[in-house]
Design a protein around this motif. Structure first.
Motif, PDB file in Angstrom:
ATOM      1  N   ARG A   8       0.829  -1.206   0.000  1.00 13.06           N
ATOM      2  CA  ARG A   8       0.000   0.000   0.000  1.00 13.06           C
ATOM      3  C   ARG A   8       0.863   1.256   0.000  1.00 13.06           C
ATOM      4  N   LEU A   9       1.937   1.241   0.774  1.00 11.53           N
ATOM      5  CA  LEU A   9       2.844   2.390   0.809  1.00 11.53           C
ATOM      6  C   LEU A   9       3.443   2.652  -0.564  1.00 11.53           C
ATOM      7  N   ILE A  10       3.938   1.619  -1.204  1.00  8.58           N
ATOM      8  CA  ILE A  10       4.584   1.769  -2.507  1.00  8.58           C
ATOM      9  C   ILE A  10       3.582   2.267  -3.545  1.00  8.58           C
ATOM     10  N   ASP A  11       2.367   1.730  -3.510  1.00  9.95           N
ATOM     11  CA  ASP A  11       1.336   2.170  -4.463  1.00  9.95           C
ATOM     12  C   ASP A  11       1.028   3.657  -4.288  1.00  9.95           C
ATOM     13  N   LEU A  12       0.937   4.112  -3.053  1.00 17.29           N
ATOM     14  CA  LEU A  12       0.631   5.517  -2.784  1.00 17.29           C
ATOM     15  C   LEU A  12       1.775   6.427  -3.233  1.00 17.29           C
ATOM     16  N   ILE A  13       3.021   5.984  -2.998  1.00 16.77           N
ATOM     17  CA  ILE A  13       4.175   6.769  -3.444  1.00 16.77           C
ATOM     18  C   ILE A  13       4.188   6.854  -4.963  1.00 16.77           C
ATOM     19  N   ALA A  14       3.948   5.722  -5.619  1.00 14.70           N
ATOM     20  CA  ALA A  14       3.959   5.694  -7.081  1.00 14.70           C
ATOM     21  C   ALA A  14       2.862   6.580  -7.661  1.00 14.70           C
ATOM     22  N   ALA A  15       1.713   6.641  -6.957  1.00 15.69           N
ATOM     23  CA  ALA A  15       0.590   7.453  -7.427  1.00 15.69           C
ATOM     24  C   ALA A  15       0.785   8.940  -7.144  1.00 15.69           C
ATOM     25  N   GLY A  16       1.780   9.277  -6.350  1.00 19.25           N
ATOM     26  CA  GLY A  16       2.038  10.670  -6.030  1.00 19.25           C
ATOM     27  C   GLY A  16       1.130  11.254  -4.968  1.00 19.25           C
ATOM     28  N   ASP A  17       0.481  10.391  -4.186  1.00 21.00           N
ATOM     29  CA  ASP A  17      -0.404  10.847  -3.111  1.00 21.00           C
ATOM     30  C   ASP A  17       0.450  11.085  -1.864  1.00 21.00           C
ATOM     31  N   ALA A  18       1.060  12.247  -1.798  1.00 16.08           N
ATOM     32  CA  ALA A  18       2.048  12.530  -0.757  1.00 16.08           C
ATOM     33  C   ALA A  18       1.442  12.455   0.639  1.00 16.08           C
ATOM     34  N   ARG A  19       0.250  13.024   0.811  1.00 14.10           N
ATOM     35  CA  ARG A  19      -0.347  13.050   2.139  1.00 14.10           C
ATOM     36  C   ARG A  19      -0.658  11.640   2.637  1.00 14.10           C
ATOM     37  N   ALA A  20      -1.315  10.832   1.805  1.00 15.28           N
ATOM     38  CA  ALA A  20      -1.679   9.477   2.212  1.00 15.28           C
ATOM     39  C   ALA A  20      -0.440   8.598   2.373  1.00 15.28           C
ATOM     40  N   ALA A  21       0.546   8.772   1.498  1.00 15.44           N
ATOM     41  CA  ALA A  21       1.768   7.969   1.582  1.00 15.44           C
ATOM     42  C   ALA A  21       2.533   8.290   2.862  1.00 15.44           C
ATOM     43  N   ALA A  22       2.624   9.586   3.200  1.00 14.79           N
ATOM     44  CA  ALA A  22       3.324   9.980   4.423  1.00 14.79           C
ATOM     45  C   ALA A  22       2.620   9.421   5.651  1.00 14.79           C
ATOM     46  N   SER A  23       1.287   9.480   5.645  1.00 15.93           N
ATOM     47  CA  SER A  23       0.521   8.934   6.765  1.00 15.93           C
ATOM     48  C   SER A  23       0.737   7.439   6.891  1.00 15.93           C
ATOM     49  N   MET A  24       0.775   6.740   5.754  1.00 18.17           N
ATOM     50  CA  MET A  24       1.011   5.292   5.771  1.00 18.17           C
ATOM     51  C   MET A  24       2.404   4.984   6.303  1.00 18.17           C
ATOM     52  N   ALA A  25       3.405   5.751   5.865  1.00 13.88           N
ATOM     53  CA  ALA A  25       4.765   5.528   6.355  1.00 13.88           C
ATOM     54  C   ALA A  25       4.832   5.678   7.864  1.00 13.88           C
ATOM     55  N   PHE A  26       4.187   6.719   8.380  1.00 19.75           N
ATOM     56  CA  PHE A  26       4.165   6.962   9.819  1.00 19.75           C
ATOM     57  C   PHE A  26       3.477   5.811  10.548  1.00 19.75           C
ATOM     58  N   ASP A  27       2.331   5.367  10.005  1.00 17.33           N
ATOM     59  CA  ASP A  27       1.555   4.312  10.663  1.00 17.33           C
ATOM     60  C   ASP A  27       2.280   2.971  10.650  1.00 17.33           C
ATOM     61  N   ILE A  28       3.032   2.699   9.578  1.00 20.47           N
ATOM     62  CA  ILE A  28       3.754   1.425   9.499  1.00 20.47           C
ATOM     63  C   ILE A  28       4.698   1.262  10.682  1.00 20.47           C
ATOM     64  N   TRP A  29       5.420   2.336  11.018  1.00 18.21           N
ATOM     65  CA  TRP A  29       6.370   2.235  12.127  1.00 18.21           C
ATOM     66  C   TRP A  29       5.645   2.103  13.459  1.00 18.21           C
ATOM     67  N   HIS A  30       4.415   2.596  13.523  1.00 17.49           N
ATOM     68  CA  HIS A  30       3.666   2.486  14.776  1.00 17.49           C
ATOM     69  C   HIS A  30       2.919   1.159  14.891  1.00 17.49           C
ATOM     70  N   THR A  31       3.093   0.263  13.913  1.00 16.18           N
ATOM     71  CA  THR A  31       2.584  -1.102  14.103  1.00 16.18           C
ATOM     72  C   THR A  31       3.531  -1.889  15.014  1.00 16.18           C
ATOM     73  N   LEU A  32       4.697  -1.309  15.282  1.00 14.62           N
ATOM     74  CA  LEU A  32       5.626  -1.928  16.231  1.00 14.62           C
ATOM     75  C   LEU A  32       5.272  -1.437  17.630  1.00 14.62           C
ATOM     76  N   PRO A  33       4.659  -2.291  18.459  1.00 17.16           N
ATOM     77  CA  PRO A  33       4.293  -1.835  19.804  1.00 17.16           C
ATOM     78  C   PRO A  33       5.514  -1.484  20.619  1.00 17.16           C
ATOM     79  N   ALA A  34       5.376  -0.471  21.439  1.00 17.63           N
ATOM     80  CA  ALA A  34       6.498  -0.029  22.283  1.00 17.63           C
ATOM     81  C   ALA A  34       6.942  -1.117  23.232  1.00 17.63           C
ATOM     82  N   GLY A  35       6.049  -1.988  23.570  1.00 17.33           N
ATOM     83  CA  GLY A  35       6.384  -3.015  24.552  1.00 17.33           C
ATOM     84  C   GLY A  35       6.955  -4.276  23.970  1.00 17.33           C
ATOM     85  N   ASP A  36       7.153  -4.330  22.623  1.00 18.25           N
ATOM     86  CA  ASP A  36       7.755  -5.532  22.039  1.00 18.25           C
ATOM     87  C   ASP A  36       9.094  -5.811  22.690  1.00 18.25           C
ATOM     88  N   GLY A  37       9.313  -7.051  23.064  1.00 17.83           N
ATOM     89  CA  GLY A  37      10.585  -7.406  23.693  1.00 17.83           C
ATOM     90  C   GLY A  37      10.533  -7.184  25.169  1.00 17.83           C
TER      91      GLY A  37
END
Length: 215
Positions: free
Chosen positions: A186-215
């Motif tokens: 989904r991130l790559i598709d949004l970047i390729a489509a030039g949807d900067a706002r949605a792609a940036a939001s997706m990039a941010f959200d991807i990193w937040h799928t890592l819970p702080a308490g992992d480990g």
């Protein structure tokens, strides 16, 4: 501290950055476990270098939060602290969000193709249970927009905080990394489509799928 056998020596002509990367990767991939003492003399012998670049690398690793140095006592691999991971994750997410916002729609066809290829390799590595290869492919996906941006400040921040996040992420990928394949797509598709706002939001959200308490 048990030293791995069979490690190739670092060429003495290489820069101190190579020593740093070798030690960083050995901590991230759990060659050196949390709480393990690191002795500069043994590390220097393992890498085939003098103690000076090893000591410099340990100082950089301490700044990244991967080791804890007690002056006059010992240097140990840090434990995976939830608060430290959360702080680093938030910074890393913000840097990738910035990079994607600035490069969405501007990446070359070759850049997009390399991101898709890296995601295919990521999926294959997850299926095979090869966590090291999965992390490498994941890093390649996210680094392409960062490299294209060419902002040295962003790269410096990521170099400092990304390893701490990667160590926690390794634990997540060891249990289930399949959901990340679709998120990458989904991130790559949004970047390729030039949807900067949605792609940036997706990039941010991807990193937040890592819970702080992992480990």
């Amino acid at each position: 501290m048990p030293i791995p056998s069979g490690g190739r020596a670092v060429d003495r002509s290489l820069l101190r950055d190579d020593v740093y990367r070798r030690l960083r990767d050995a901590i991230v991939d759990c060659t050196f476990l949390p709480g393990e003492q690191l002795k500069d003399g043994e590390l220097a012998e393992w890498l085939g270098v003098s103690r000076t670049p090893v000591r410099e690398a340990l100082l950089r690793l301490a700044a990244s939060g991967l080791v804890v140095a007690l002056p006059g006592r010992s240097t140990r691999v840090s434990t995976i602290d939830a608060t430290a991971v959360q702080d680093a994750r938030d910074v890393v997410a913000a840097m990738h969000e910035l990079a994607v916002r600035q490069t969405a729609g501007r990446l070359s066809e070759d850049d997009i193709a390399r991101m898709r290829d890296a995601n295919r390799r990521f999926a294959a590595a997850v299926d095979a249970g090869d966590i090291g290869a999965a992390l490498d492919a994941d890093d390649e996906i996210h680094r392409i927009p960062v490299t294209a941006l060419g902002n040295t400040a962003v790269e410096t921040v990521l170099d400092q905080f990304d390893p701490l996040v990667r160590r926690a992420e390794r634990l997540r990928f060891s249990t289930d990394g399949h959901a990340s394949v679709d998120l990458h797509t989904r991130l790559i598709d949004l970047i390729a489509a030039g949807d900067a706002r949605a792609a940036a939001s997706m990039a941010f959200d991807i990193w937040h799928t890592l819970p702080a308490g992992d480990g």
